[in-house]
Scaffold this motif. Structure first.
Motif, short mmCIF file in Angstrom:
data_model
loop_
_atom_site.label_atom_id
_atom_site.label_comp_id
_atom_site.label_asym_id
_atom_site.label_seq_id
_atom_site.Cartn_x
_atom_site.Cartn_y
_atom_site.Cartn_z
N VAL A 73 0.87 -1.17 0.00
CA VAL A 73 0.00 0.00 0.00
C VAL A 73 0.90 1.22 0.00
N LEU A 74 0.64 2.13 -0.92
CA LEU A 74 1.49 3.31 -1.08
C LEU A 74 0.67 4.58 -0.92
N SER A 75 1.19 5.49 -0.11
CA SER A 75 0.60 6.83 -0.01
C SER A 75 1.65 7.85 -0.42
N THR A 76 1.19 8.86 -1.16
CA THR A 76 2.02 10.02 -1.43
C THR A 76 1.15 11.26 -1.20
N LYS A 77 1.68 12.42 -1.53
CA LYS A 77 1.00 13.65 -1.11
C LYS A 77 0.84 14.61 -2.28
N VAL A 78 -0.14 15.48 -2.14
CA VAL A 78 -0.43 16.48 -3.16
C VAL A 78 -0.42 17.85 -2.51
N GLY A 79 -0.27 18.88 -3.38
CA GLY A 79 -0.28 20.25 -2.88
C GLY A 79 1.00 21.01 -3.16
N ARG A 80 2.06 20.28 -3.53
CA ARG A 80 3.31 20.91 -3.93
C ARG A 80 3.63 20.50 -5.37
N LEU A 81 4.03 21.46 -6.18
CA LEU A 81 4.47 21.20 -7.54
C LEU A 81 5.96 21.49 -7.64
N LEU A 82 6.65 20.65 -8.41
CA LEU A 82 8.10 20.78 -8.59
C LEU A 82 8.40 21.34 -9.97
N ALA A 83 9.47 22.13 -10.04
CA ALA A 83 9.94 22.69 -11.31
C ALA A 83 11.45 22.61 -11.34
N PRO A 84 12.07 22.43 -12.52
CA PRO A 84 13.53 22.34 -12.60
C PRO A 84 14.20 23.59 -12.03
N ASP A 85 15.29 23.37 -11.31
CA ASP A 85 16.06 24.46 -10.71
C ASP A 85 17.48 24.40 -11.27
N LEU A 86 17.88 25.41 -12.01
CA LEU A 86 19.20 25.42 -12.63
C LEU A 86 20.32 25.68 -11.63
N SER A 87 19.96 26.22 -10.47
CA SER A 87 20.97 26.49 -9.43
C SER A 87 20.45 25.97 -8.09
N PRO A 88 20.29 24.65 -7.97
CA PRO A 88 19.71 24.10 -6.73
C PRO A 88 20.67 24.23 -5.56
N PRO A 89 20.14 24.44 -4.36
CA PRO A 89 21.00 24.48 -3.17
C PRO A 89 21.54 23.09 -2.85
N ALA A 90 22.64 23.05 -2.11
CA ALA A 90 23.22 21.76 -1.73
C ALA A 90 22.28 20.99 -0.81
N VAL A 91 21.57 21.72 0.03
CA VAL A 91 20.59 21.12 0.95
C VAL A 91 19.27 21.84 0.73
N ALA A 92 18.24 21.09 0.37
CA ALA A 92 16.94 21.68 0.07
C ALA A 92 15.93 21.32 1.15
N ASN A 93 15.51 22.31 1.93
CA ASN A 93 14.53 22.09 2.99
C ASN A 93 14.95 20.97 3.94
N GLY A 94 16.25 20.90 4.22
CA GLY A 94 16.76 19.88 5.14
C GLY A 94 17.14 18.58 4.48
N PHE A 95 16.89 18.43 3.18
CA PHE A 95 17.18 17.18 2.48
C PHE A 95 18.52 17.28 1.76
N ASP A 106 0.35 24.47 -4.44
CA ASP A 106 -0.79 24.68 -5.33
C ASP A 106 -1.86 23.64 -4.96
N PHE A 107 -2.92 24.12 -4.32
CA PHE A 107 -4.01 23.24 -3.90
C PHE A 107 -5.23 23.36 -4.81
N SER A 108 -5.06 23.98 -5.98
CA SER A 108 -6.17 24.18 -6.91
C SER A 108 -6.52 22.87 -7.63
N TYR A 109 -7.62 22.91 -8.38
CA TYR A 109 -8.03 21.74 -9.18
C TYR A 109 -6.89 21.32 -10.11
N ASP A 110 -6.38 22.26 -10.89
CA ASP A 110 -5.32 21.94 -11.84
C ASP A 110 -4.04 21.52 -11.12
N GLY A 111 -3.76 22.18 -10.00
CA GLY A 111 -2.55 21.85 -9.24
C GLY A 111 -2.58 20.44 -8.69
#
Length: 326
Positions: A73-95, A106-111
């Motif tokens: 059984v797998l759960s994942t989450k909605v509400g965040r959209l990802l986009a390519p980052d040409l200059s990503p940080p070494a650590v992103a939000n603690g990861f 983005d919590f909209s219908y399309d999002g």
């Protein structure tokens, strides 16, 4: 329409995948696969992930592991959209093992529709059992605004209902950290499950006081994360112990010291009692644990399955640690 995904006895313990995305430290592909294999070998079949975890790396790693296997059984989450980052940080939000993307809410219908489609692509799987709305109403994330709630209630909830009715997802849920947002949304949108972190533990039973009767009335299953309240219920009241991601106050240290003393009188570790406590409720369908270390995982599973004497639970209730507010 198929029945919603319902968690049963086979899913009492779930594996959370934030750790395999390098939360707090770098985690290699091999380490991630090794700990996922250990979870599988220990009988865990319920896995939880999110686009937020390493900007997609957790979904990518988990999907690759589950591909070709069955019975999960797998759960994942909605509400965040990802986009390519040409200059990503070494650590992103603690990861520390994040993919080179940025994120926005983005919590909209399309999002929501795009979020689910993107997750299928990252997972490389053809099934998502549970889709949790992630971090709505969170003051730390900045989503406790009228605009965010209106996005969800005006369109996002409808998207989730359509996805469920067309069998794209099995169930709809909330993945949140506060009781308040659950109170606000129960009855306002279809909810099958709530993944709630840190609000039904030995130190914080606000979910029981404010939510349990409503959950029963609406037939909503509860998954509990954060059973150690970010550390102190695992480490005990040691110097530098954290409670809710901040240094524990003297009052919290004293309360944990009292609980630990009761546990020791019954020859049981504090962490064992902490990990087992939520599952004693009829409302709680699953307890979520997360780590990137095999040894920690093995210890958690052993503690979850350990026999705890009834006298210990009675002593905790007698001391007002649990059940005092019923």
């Amino acid at each position: 329409m198929k029945d919603r995904t319902v968690l049963n006895e086979n899913h009492k313990l779930a594996f959370g995948c934030s750790g395999i995305a390098g939360l707090y430290r770098q985690v290699s592909e091999l380490e991630a696969e090794t700990v996922l294999q250990a979870a599988w070998d220990l009988g865990i079949r319920h896995f939880d992930t999110a686009p937020h975890y390493g900007h997609g790396s957790a979904e990518h790693r988990l999907g690759r592991f589950l591909r070709g296997r069955s019975g999960w059984v797998l759960s994942t989450k909605v509400g965040r959209l990802l986009a390519p980052d040409l200059s990503p940080p070494a650590v992103a939000n603690g990861f520390h093992s994040a993919l080179p993307f940025s994120q926005r809410f983005d919590f909209s219908y399309d999002g929501i529709m795009r979020s689910v489609e993107d997750s299928f692509q990252r997972l490389g799987l053809n099934r998502i059992d549970i889709a949790y709305v992630h971090d709505i109403g969170d003051p730390d994330a900045g989503t406790n605004t009228h605009a965010h709630f209106q996005q969800l209630l005006d369109g996002g909830a409808r998207a989730l209902e359509e996805l469920k009715s067309s069998d794209v997802i099995g169930s709809v849920g909330l993945g949140v950290n506060t009781v308040e947002v659950c109170e606000r949304l129960i009855g306002k949108m279809p909810i099958d499950l709530i993944l709630l972190a840190g609000r039904y533990t030995l130190l914080d039973q606000s979910a029981e006081v404010r939510l349990f009767e409503r959950l029963r009335a609406h037939k909503i299953q509860l998954v509990i994360g954060g059973v150690y309240n970010s550390g102190i219920l695992a480490t005990g009241p040691v110097a530098g112990a954290n409670y809710d991601y901040a240094p524990a106050t003297p009052d919290i240290l004293a309360r944990v010291r009292e609980i630990e003393t009761i546990c020791h009188k019954h020859d049981t570790a504090l962490a064992t009692v902490a990990i087992q406590f939520p599952s004693r409720s009829d409302v709680v369908a699953s307890t979520l644990i997360g780590t990137a270390k095999v040894r920690s995982l093995e210890r958690n599973v052993a503690q979850f399955n350990e026999t705890v004497p009834d006298e210990l639970w009675s002593a905790l209730k007698g001391a007002g640690v649990i059940g005092a507010t019923k």
